[in-house]
Design an enzyme around this catalytic site. Structure first.
Site, PDB file in Angstrom:
ATOM      1  N   HIS A  55       0.846  -1.206   0.000  1.00  0.00           N
ATOM      2  CA  HIS A  55       0.000   0.000   0.000  1.00  0.00           C
ATOM      3  C   HIS A  55       0.871   1.241   0.000  1.00  0.00           C
ATOM      4  O   HIS A  55       2.079   1.158   0.153  1.00  0.00           O
ATOM      5  CB  HIS A  55      -1.013  -0.023   1.147  1.00  0.00           C
ATOM      6  CG  HIS A  55      -0.448   0.134   2.531  1.00  0.00           C
ATOM      7  ND1 HIS A  55       0.354  -0.818   3.123  1.00  0.00           N
ATOM      8  CD2 HIS A  55      -0.578   1.123   3.453  1.00  0.00           C
ATOM      9  CE1 HIS A  55       0.683  -0.424   4.344  1.00  0.00           C
ATOM     10  NE2 HIS A  55       0.139   0.760   4.577  1.00  0.00           N
ATOM     11  N   HIS A  57       1.354   3.980   1.847  1.00  0.00           N
ATOM     12  CA  HIS A  57       1.865   4.774   2.964  1.00  0.00           C
ATOM     13  C   HIS A  57       3.390   4.871   2.925  1.00  0.00           C
ATOM     14  O   HIS A  57       4.083   3.898   2.597  1.00  0.00           O
ATOM     15  CB  HIS A  57       1.395   4.195   4.304  1.00  0.00           C
ATOM     16  CG  HIS A  57      -0.056   4.475   4.564  1.00  0.00           C
ATOM     17  ND1 HIS A  57      -0.815   3.712   5.428  1.00  0.00           N
ATOM     18  CD2 HIS A  57      -0.884   5.430   4.071  1.00  0.00           C
ATOM     19  CE1 HIS A  57      -2.054   4.199   5.461  1.00  0.00           C
ATOM     20  NE2 HIS A  57      -2.115   5.230   4.638  1.00  0.00           N
ATOM     21  N   ASP A  59       5.722   4.888   5.083  1.00  0.00           N
ATOM     22  CA  ASP A  59       6.556   3.959   5.860  1.00  0.00           C
ATOM     23  C   ASP A  59       6.636   2.582   5.197  1.00  0.00           C
ATOM     24  O   ASP A  59       7.314   1.688   5.708  1.00  0.00           O
ATOM     25  CB  ASP A  59       6.059   3.850   7.317  1.00  0.00           C
ATOM     26  CG  ASP A  59       4.669   3.266   7.435  1.00  0.00           C
ATOM     27  OD1 ASP A  59       3.761   3.707   6.706  1.00  0.00           O
ATOM     28  OD2 ASP A  59       4.472   2.357   8.281  1.00  0.00           O
ATOM     29  N   HIS A  60       5.972   2.424   4.029  1.00  0.00           N
ATOM     30  CA  HIS A  60       6.049   1.163   3.281  1.00  0.00           C
ATOM     31  C   HIS A  60       6.705   1.323   1.912  1.00  0.00           C
ATOM     32  O   HIS A  60       7.144   0.334   1.328  1.00  0.00           O
ATOM     33  CB  HIS A  60       4.651   0.546   3.141  1.00  0.00           C
ATOM     34  CG  HIS A  60       4.068   0.172   4.473  1.00  0.00           C
ATOM     35  ND1 HIS A  60       3.968  -1.124   4.910  1.00  0.00           N
ATOM     36  CD2 HIS A  60       3.609   0.945   5.491  1.00  0.00           C
ATOM     37  CE1 HIS A  60       3.467  -1.135   6.132  1.00  0.00           C
ATOM     38  NE2 HIS A  60       3.237   0.110   6.511  1.00  0.00           N
ATOM     39  N   HIS A 114      -7.647  -0.836   5.357  1.00  0.00           N
ATOM     40  CA  HIS A 114      -6.645   0.122   5.864  1.00  0.00           C
ATOM     41  C   HIS A 114      -6.505   1.256   4.854  1.00  0.00           C
ATOM     42  O   HIS A 114      -6.514   2.429   5.225  1.00  0.00           O
ATOM     43  CB  HIS A 114      -5.321  -0.613   6.082  1.00  0.00           C
ATOM     44  CG  HIS A 114      -4.202   0.250   6.561  1.00  0.00           C
ATOM     45  ND1 HIS A 114      -4.187   0.834   7.808  1.00  0.00           N
ATOM     46  CD2 HIS A 114      -3.027   0.616   5.976  1.00  0.00           C
ATOM     47  CE1 HIS A 114      -3.053   1.532   7.956  1.00  0.00           C
ATOM     48  NE2 HIS A 114      -2.346   1.412   6.855  1.00  0.00           N
ATOM     49  N   ASP A 131      -0.287  -3.616   6.416  1.00  0.00           N
ATOM     50  CA  ASP A 131      -0.980  -3.096   7.599  1.00  0.00           C
ATOM     51  C   ASP A 131      -2.423  -3.583   7.666  1.00  0.00           C
ATOM     52  O   ASP A 131      -3.303  -2.874   8.173  1.00  0.00           O
ATOM     53  CB  ASP A 131      -0.950  -1.563   7.604  1.00  0.00           C
ATOM     54  CG  ASP A 131       0.431  -0.999   7.884  1.00  0.00           C
ATOM     55  OD1 ASP A 131       1.352  -1.786   8.181  1.00  0.00           O
ATOM     56  OD2 ASP A 131       0.588   0.231   7.789  1.00  0.00           O
ATOM     57  N   HIS A 169       4.344  -4.264  10.966  1.00  0.00           N
ATOM     58  CA  HIS A 169       4.770  -3.569  12.191  1.00  0.00           C
ATOM     59  C   HIS A 169       4.901  -4.514  13.372  1.00  0.00           C
ATOM     60  O   HIS A 169       4.194  -5.523  13.456  1.00  0.00           O
ATOM     61  CB  HIS A 169       3.751  -2.473  12.584  1.00  0.00           C
ATOM     62  CG  HIS A 169       3.715  -1.313  11.653  1.00  0.00           C
ATOM     63  ND1 HIS A 169       4.431  -0.158  11.844  1.00  0.00           N
ATOM     64  CD2 HIS A 169       3.021  -1.124  10.497  1.00  0.00           C
ATOM     65  CE1 HIS A 169       4.187   0.697  10.863  1.00  0.00           C
ATOM     66  NE2 HIS A 169       3.331   0.132  10.022  1.00  0.00           N
TER      67      HIS A 169
END
Ligand code: ZN
Ligand code: FE
Length: 258
Positions: A55, A57, A59-60, A114, A131, A169
């Site tokens: 996805h 985001h 942080d990915h 998400h 996530d 995570h």
């Protein structure tokens, strides 16, 4: 036999790496940062062959541009979402991501909730779920409805029980604190929590988790199993609706402070 590693990034992200140390190649999932991947590749003399993205985001995907420039031969798999640039292969539910080295084949699963385009990759006994599913928890509903997330979790829960769940995570202990408020007497949850505490005390990841263990302990996979009286109902919930059972759990977790 490829080897699996969880590369820590930021505060609590994991970048998953699957390496073939004989062929000296590796693929990574959700590289939110480039440096942990570059360090791991260099340490073992590996070339990056593929990037799998779940996805959009940051942080990915934050490390994708740097990794793509250093490894222009690597194939980037991503969902259909314009917020993710640089993809070579856009994949959707039912597609396969086939990688030549390390030899691996992953089935793409649509797991919206998400975000509106979140996908997961399942293959080689592994589930890379970003996530969507966490150990003892699930992702927040940023762009989806409770019904969508519940359908996504149902889809993941239907995979073989020995699947190794590779989450995005390290949230297990925080999730356990909430899960224990819902099912304080769940033996599988108590066992999983004790095991995870010991893993963290040794400085180890609590992941991957075995899917069957999650189905026994994770409240978000136990919507149908949790007794009515233990669901943290909100006033407006329709108690006969399955998605309202899930929504009640998700909302209670959103508002939960340990
Ligand atoms: Zn996310
Ligand atoms: Fe994330």
């Amino acid at each position: 036999m490829p080897s699996l590693r969880a590369l820590p990034a930021f505060h609590d992200n994991y970048i998953w790496m699957l390496a073939d140390t004989g062929a000296r190649t590796a693929l990574v999932v959700d590289p939110g940062a480039a440096q942990p991947v570059l360090d791991a590749l260099e340490r073992d003399g590996l070339t990056l062959s593929a990037l799998l993205l779940t996805h959009h985001h940051a942080d990915h995907i934050g490390g994708v541009a740097e990794l793509a420039s250093q490894f222009p031969g690597a194939t980037i798999f991503a969902p259909h979402d314009e917020r993710i640039p640089l993809a070579h292969r856009r994949v959707a539910h039912g597609d396969a991501a086939q990688i030549d080295s390390p030899v691996a084949r992953f089935e793409v699963l649509e797991v919206h909730g998400h975000t509106r385009s979140h996908i997961a990759y399942y293959g080689e006994g592994l589930l890379f779920c970003g996530d969507t599913l966490f150990s003892l928890g699930c992702g927040r509903l940023f762009e989806g409805t409770p019904a969508q997330m519940l359908a996504s979790l149902d889809r993941l829960a239907a995979l073989p029980g020995n699947t190794q769940v590779c989450c995005g995570h390290e949230y297990t202990l925080a999730n356990a604190t909430f899960a224990l408020t819902v099912e304080p007497d769940n033996a599988a949850l108590l066992t999983r929590t004790a095991h995870a505490r010991a893993q963290r005390a040794r400085g180890e990841p609590t992941l991957p988790a075995r899917l069957a263990d999650e189905c026994a302990a994770n409240p978000f996979l136990r919507v149908d199993a949790i007794p009515d009286a233990q669901i943290p109902w909100s006033a407006q919930a329709n108690r006969s609706r399955r998605e309202d059972r899930f929504a009640a759990l998700r909302t209670a977790k959103d508002n939960f402070r340990a």
